[in-house]
Design an enzyme around this catalytic site. Structure first.
Site, short mmCIF file in Angstrom:
data_model
loop_
_atom_site.label_atom_id
_atom_site.label_comp_id
_atom_site.label_asym_id
_atom_site.label_seq_id
_atom_site.Cartn_x
_atom_site.Cartn_y
_atom_site.Cartn_z
CG HIS A 18 -1.92 -1.13 1.17
ND1 HIS A 18 -3.27 -0.93 1.03
CD2 HIS A 18 -1.74 -2.47 1.17
CE1 HIS A 18 -3.89 -2.10 0.97
NE2 HIS A 18 -2.98 -3.04 1.07
CG ASN A 57 1.38 -2.74 -5.25
OD1 ASN A 57 1.14 -1.64 -5.71
ND2 ASN A 57 0.87 -3.17 -4.11
CG HIS A 97 -21.60 -5.91 -7.91
ND1 HIS A 97 -20.61 -5.23 -8.57
CD2 HIS A 97 -22.74 -5.73 -8.62
CE1 HIS A 97 -21.12 -4.67 -9.67
NE2 HIS A 97 -22.41 -4.96 -9.72
CG ASP A 154 -5.14 2.08 1.85
OD1 ASP A 154 -6.14 1.47 1.42
OD2 ASP A 154 -3.98 1.62 1.80
CB SER A 189 5.65 -7.28 1.69
OG SER A 189 4.29 -6.89 1.70
C1 UDX Z 1 -0.64 -6.76 -0.32
C2 UDX Z 1 -1.62 -7.84 -0.79
O1 UDX Z 1 -1.16 -9.12 -0.51
C3 UDX Z 1 -1.94 -7.66 -2.21
O2 UDX Z 1 -2.68 -8.75 -2.70
C4 UDX Z 1 -2.67 -6.37 -2.34
O3 UDX Z 1 -3.13 -6.20 -3.66
C5 UDX Z 1 -1.77 -5.25 -1.90
O4 UDX Z 1 -1.28 -5.50 -0.60
P1 UDX Z 1 1.80 -7.79 -1.05
O5 UDX Z 1 1.34 -9.15 -0.72
O6 UDX Z 1 3.00 -7.34 -0.37
O7 UDX Z 1 0.64 -6.69 -0.89
O8 UDX Z 1 2.04 -7.84 -2.64
P2 UDX Z 1 2.17 -6.72 -3.74
O9 UDX Z 1 0.88 -6.01 -3.95
O10 UDX Z 1 2.72 -7.42 -4.92
O11 UDX Z 1 3.20 -5.66 -3.17
C6 UDX Z 1 4.52 -5.95 -2.85
C7 UDX Z 1 5.38 -4.75 -3.16
O12 UDX Z 1 6.66 -4.96 -2.60
C8 UDX Z 1 5.58 -4.52 -4.66
O13 UDX Z 1 5.55 -3.13 -4.94
C9 UDX Z 1 6.96 -5.08 -4.92
O14 UDX Z 1 7.64 -4.43 -5.97
C10 UDX Z 1 7.65 -4.86 -3.60
N1 UDX Z 1 8.71 -5.86 -3.41
C11 UDX Z 1 8.41 -7.17 -3.20
C12 UDX Z 1 10.02 -5.46 -3.44
O15 UDX Z 1 10.31 -4.28 -3.66
N2 UDX Z 1 10.99 -6.37 -3.23
C13 UDX Z 1 10.75 -7.68 -3.02
O16 UDX Z 1 11.70 -8.43 -2.83
C14 UDX Z 1 9.40 -8.11 -3.00
#
Ligand code: UDX
Length: 456
Positions: free
Chosen positions: A26, A352, A147, A114, A279
């Site tokens: 986020h 993301n 929905h 958010d 993450s």
């Molecule tokens: C969470 C939810 O799980 C996800 O489904 C929702 O849409 C947003 O919040 P997360 O699980 O961490 O996020 O996944 P993601 O949305 O992919 O975000 C991870 C972020 O961390 C990405 O921006 C990615 O680029 C970054 N990241 C991840 C890194 O910079 N380095 C890494 O090694 C792994």
């Protein structure tokens, strides 16, 4: 181009507070969006919780930082022990401490909150501040939860298939996981649906997507809420449009970034499988073992992010650095995805990660874990056609051989080449969506930003 921006235009037009849910998925996109606003002359103050602020290593130097309380200042969610306890307290203490902060700060023109925090909108309205709701998840997922909010869809699901406007038919395996955990604990389901409880009162509704990617749902949402805008893709400018001179990759994370770019530099084009599950997602030991052995036996190079908290699940004596592969606890993912050595991305499909891979032209193998990820995986595979979903066995494990087959399909087959081409086309469209000379349709980021900059 940056040279077009004169000093006049750079003068501060407004002061925006930006309040993301305290998690990487986020904070990252909201920081990228903040950088866009700054570029329009808006001053940004990022707000996080006192507990999470200990993990925030760096934010761009021009962004100020303030904190509020989630009611668990020592350890946040971990201290609370459950989402139920955490979110209940956060609602109340968050609203109180946000009110205090807004009263303390002078000249706040706008709060970008958010959408996970509908209470922040109530606070802003009470104090007469313009408020923009930022939806951090995918449009299809927003459409599903909306929905539910309308009472047109319920948890637990009764039908095998779900049909909603502007979406492909969704099977159970494509639906957000909270539909299935609802009976046991409705907390997270109610939380995500709660995004829509008061959203009609927001002055703007923003979503991290771009028009070409989600045209139909964007049109639908703009009909419902005339102030709806797609403002993505919010990924680092240095990788897409290079509009910010000297843009850097800010490690706004509690995780240590390992140096893997040099390792990638020595690998041939398209030869490396990049594996990361974001993450938050956690796998059990069995799944980690299947992934580990697959990567070791497979013919391609691999770069695998295993967070420090997950490392104890790796098979005993599994090498972290070898001829074939590198395991790191964290990397600069967008930079890695932009590297020419990357051939495919084995991903949990967080929004993301999904958007980053689409915008950087990398085909995927989806292993969704929870939340919105199954829905993102479905779209990746069947709508945007940039990857495949790895099939689970009866125990919800993707086995070594199955994953190996998936990697070969994406990296080596004709079908895989098509996915790569599709991904590259999305990359082009993503670039167009944000470029200065790009499209100017109602939903595009530029038209919106020009006006947003005038907020003050
Ligand atoms: C969470 C939810 O799980 C996800 O489904 C929702 O849409 C947003 O919040 P997360 O699980 O961490 O996020 O996944 P993601 O949305 O992919 O975000 C991870 C972020 O961390 C990405 O921006 C990615 O680029 C970054 N990241 C991840 C890194 O910079 N380095 C890494 O090694 C792994």
């Amino acid at each position: 181009s940056p040279t077009h921006h004169t000093k006049m235009e750079k003068q501060i037009k407004a002061h925006c507070l930006v309040l993301p849910y305290p998690a990487q998925g986020h904070i990252n996109p909201m920081i990228q969006f903040s950088k866009l606003l700054e570029h329009q002359g808006v001053k940004i103050t990022l707000i996080t919780t006192r507990s999470y602020s200990k993990n925030l290593l760096k934010v761009p130097p021009s962004i100020a930082l303030e904190t509020i309380s989630d009611g668990y200042d020592q350890g946040g969610l971990t201290e609370a022990g459950s989402y139920k306890a955490y979110l209940e307290r956060f609602n109340q203490v968050g609203a109180e401490t946000l009110t205090e902060l807004l009263e303390k700060l002078e000249h706040v023109d706008c709060l970008i909150y958010d959408a996970f925090f509908p209470w922040a909108l109530d606070v802003a309205k009470r104090l007469g501040i313009v408020a923009a709701s930022y939806l951090t998840q995918n449009m299809a997922v927003n459409n599903i939860y909306y929905h539910v909010h309308l009472g047109k869809l319920r948890a637990p699901l009764t039908d095998h298939e779900t049909s909603l406007p502007m979406l492909p038919t969704l099977q159970h395996e494509d639906m957000p996981s909270f539909f299935f955990t609802y009976a046991e604990d409705p907390t997270l389901f109610d939380f995500v649906v709660g995004q829509f409880s008061n959203i009609h009162k927001a002055d703007w509704i923003l979503c991290n997507t771009f028009y070409d990617l989600d045209k139909e749902i964007i049109n639908l949402f703009m009909e419902i809420w005339p102030k709806f805008r797609s403002i993505g893709p919010n990924i680092p400018s240095m990788l897409l449009d290079k509009r910010f001179e000297g843009d850097q990759d800010y490690e706004v994370t509690q995780f240590k970034s390992d140096k893997c770019m040099e390792w990638l530099d020595c690998k041939p084009k398209g030869s490396v499988v990049y594996v990361s599950f974001g993450s938050l997602a956690t796998f059990d030991e069995k799944q980690m073992e299947e992934v580990a052995f697959c990567l070791r036996e497979n013919s391609s190079y691999f770069l695998w992010v295993v967070r420090a908290s997950e490392e104890n699940k790796l098979p005993k004596n599994f090498e972290k650095i070898s001829e074939k592969g590198l395991i790191v606890t964290w990397c600069s993912q967008p930079k890695v995805l932009a590297h020419k050595a990357i051939g495919c991305f084995v991903t949990h499909c967080g929004w993301n990660s999904t958007l980053e891979t689409l915008c950087l032209g990398v085909p995927t193998i989806a292993i969704p874990c929870w939340s919105d990820q199954s829905t993102n995986a479905k779209l990746m595979k069947d709508v945007w056609k940039i990857g495949i979903k790895a099939p689970f066995d009866d125990n919800k494990i993707v086995q070594q051989k199955v994953l190996k087959h998936c990697i070969e399909e994406v990296m080596e087959s004709e079908r895989g080449k098509k996915m790569k081409n599709n991904a590259l086309q999305w990359k082009t469209l993503a670039g167009k969506a944000i470029s200065d000379g790009g499209r100017k349709e109602a939903g595009s980021v530029n038209t919106y930003l020009d006006r947003f900059g005038q907020v003050g």
